[in-house]
Structure formats: structure tokens, C-alpha cells
Write a protein that holds these residues in place. Structure first.
Motif, PDB file in Angstrom:
ATOM      1  N   ALA A  33       0.928  -1.155  -0.004  1.00  0.00           N
ATOM      2  CA  ALA A  33       0.070  -0.134   0.065  1.00  0.00           C
ATOM      3  C   ALA A  33       1.035   1.057   0.021  1.00  0.00           C
ATOM      4  N   ALA A  34       2.075   1.299   0.777  1.00  0.00           N
ATOM      5  CA  ALA A  34       2.888   2.325   0.734  1.00  0.00           C
ATOM      6  C   ALA A  34       3.429   2.752  -0.768  1.00  0.00           C
ATOM      7  N   ALA A  37       0.962   4.042  -2.863  1.00  0.00           N
ATOM      8  CA  ALA A  37       0.660   5.506  -2.376  1.00  0.00           C
ATOM      9  C   ALA A  37       1.732   6.732  -2.853  1.00  0.00           C
ATOM     10  N   GLN A  38       3.015   5.869  -2.867  1.00  0.00           N
ATOM     11  CA  GLN A  38       4.103   6.763  -3.415  1.00  0.00           C
ATOM     12  C   GLN A  38       4.069   7.023  -4.956  1.00  0.00           C
ATOM     13  N   ALA A  40       0.854   6.947  -6.671  1.00  0.00           N
ATOM     14  CA  ALA A  40       0.130   8.136  -6.621  1.00  0.00           C
ATOM     15  C   ALA A  40       0.182   9.358  -6.232  1.00  0.00           C
ATOM     16  N   LEU A  41       1.184   9.400  -5.428  1.00  0.00           N
ATOM     17  CA  LEU A  41       1.759  10.986  -5.068  1.00  0.00           C
ATOM     18  C   LEU A  41       2.523  11.513  -6.272  1.00  0.00           C
ATOM     19  N   PHE A  47      -2.654  13.877  -3.170  1.00  0.00           N
ATOM     20  CA  PHE A  47      -3.253  12.394  -2.864  1.00  0.00           C
ATOM     21  C   PHE A  47      -3.211  12.175  -1.299  1.00  0.00           C
ATOM     22  N   ASP A  48      -3.925  11.716  -0.679  1.00  0.00           N
ATOM     23  CA  ASP A  48      -3.856  11.308   0.844  1.00  0.00           C
ATOM     24  C   ASP A  48      -3.890   9.826   0.962  1.00  0.00           C
ATOM     25  N   PRO A  49      -2.939   9.374   1.237  1.00  0.00           N
ATOM     26  CA  PRO A  49      -2.739   7.922   1.344  1.00  0.00           C
ATOM     27  C   PRO A  49      -3.761   7.188   2.321  1.00  0.00           C
ATOM     28  N   ILE A  52      -6.797   5.482   0.724  1.00  0.00           N
ATOM     29  CA  ILE A  52      -6.687   4.088   0.169  1.00  0.00           C
ATOM     30  C   ILE A  52      -7.892   2.949   0.668  1.00  0.00           C
ATOM     31  N   ILE A  67      -7.251   3.382  -5.170  1.00  0.00           N
ATOM     32  CA  ILE A  67      -6.648   4.730  -4.930  1.00  0.00           C
ATOM     33  C   ILE A  67      -7.551   5.687  -5.794  1.00  0.00           C
TER      34      ILE A  67
END
Length: 94
Positions: A33-34, A37-38, A40-41, A47-49, A52, A67
Motif C-alpha cells: 500500500a505504501a 501511495a508513493q 499516486a503521489l 493524494f492522501d494515502p 486508500i 486509489i
């Protein structure tokens, strides 16, 4: 390699900017997930992790993530899909 047809902006069904959900499937491992998130950012700095959505598979081997990014252009979405589909932790992107 097959190149998808180019859709002129006036024929796009998506109006930009918009909230655009993307489903990403991968192995249920620490850091998945991290990592997503990276990515997506990179394409949506706002973007706010924490947003998710997580859905483990029935046996828990896989993890489905949704996402939702702020889509600003077709080019942004195409590049995001390319980045996600080539990520070593990703099995499928919808």
C-alpha cells in the motif's frame, strides 16, 4: 507491443479535473500500500494515502487497493497506468 488507439480529447468520456478511482491488485505483503501511495503521489501531489481502500482476497494472499486521484488529463492517467502496470509489486490494474 500493441499501442491503444488515441482518443481525441473532444471524444473523451472523462471531464477533467475529476476524482478518478483506480483498482490495483498485488500480493498481500508489507509495503504494498505504501508503494502504491508513493506512485499516486507522483501523479497527484494532493493524494492522501489515508483514503486508500483495502480489500484482501478470500485467502489473504492478495490485496486489492482502490486509489482515487485527482485526474487532470488523459496524459496523466495514461502515464499513471503505465507506471502502475510496470511496478514490480503490481499484478493487475483496472
Amino acid at each position: 507491443m500493441h499501442t491503444p488507439p488515441v482518443i481525441p480529447p473532444e471524444q473523451s468520456l472523462i471531464e477533467y479535473p475529476c476524482a478518478f478511482p483506480i483498482k490495483v491488485m498485488g500480493l498481500h505483503v508489507d509495503g504494498f500500500a505504501a508503494a502504491i501511495a508513493q506512485v499516486a503521489l507522483q501523479f497527484d501531489p494532493g493524494f492522501d494515502p489515508a483514503t486508500i481502500e483495502h480489500r484482501p482476497s478470500a485467502k489473504g494472499n492478495y490485496l486489492g487497493l482502490t486509489i482515487t486521484i485527482n485526474a487532470t488529463s488523459r496524459e496523466q492517467l495514461d502515464e499513471l497506468y503505465r507506471t502502475l502496470t510496470t511496478h514490480p509489486m503490481v499484478k493487475m490494474v483496472i
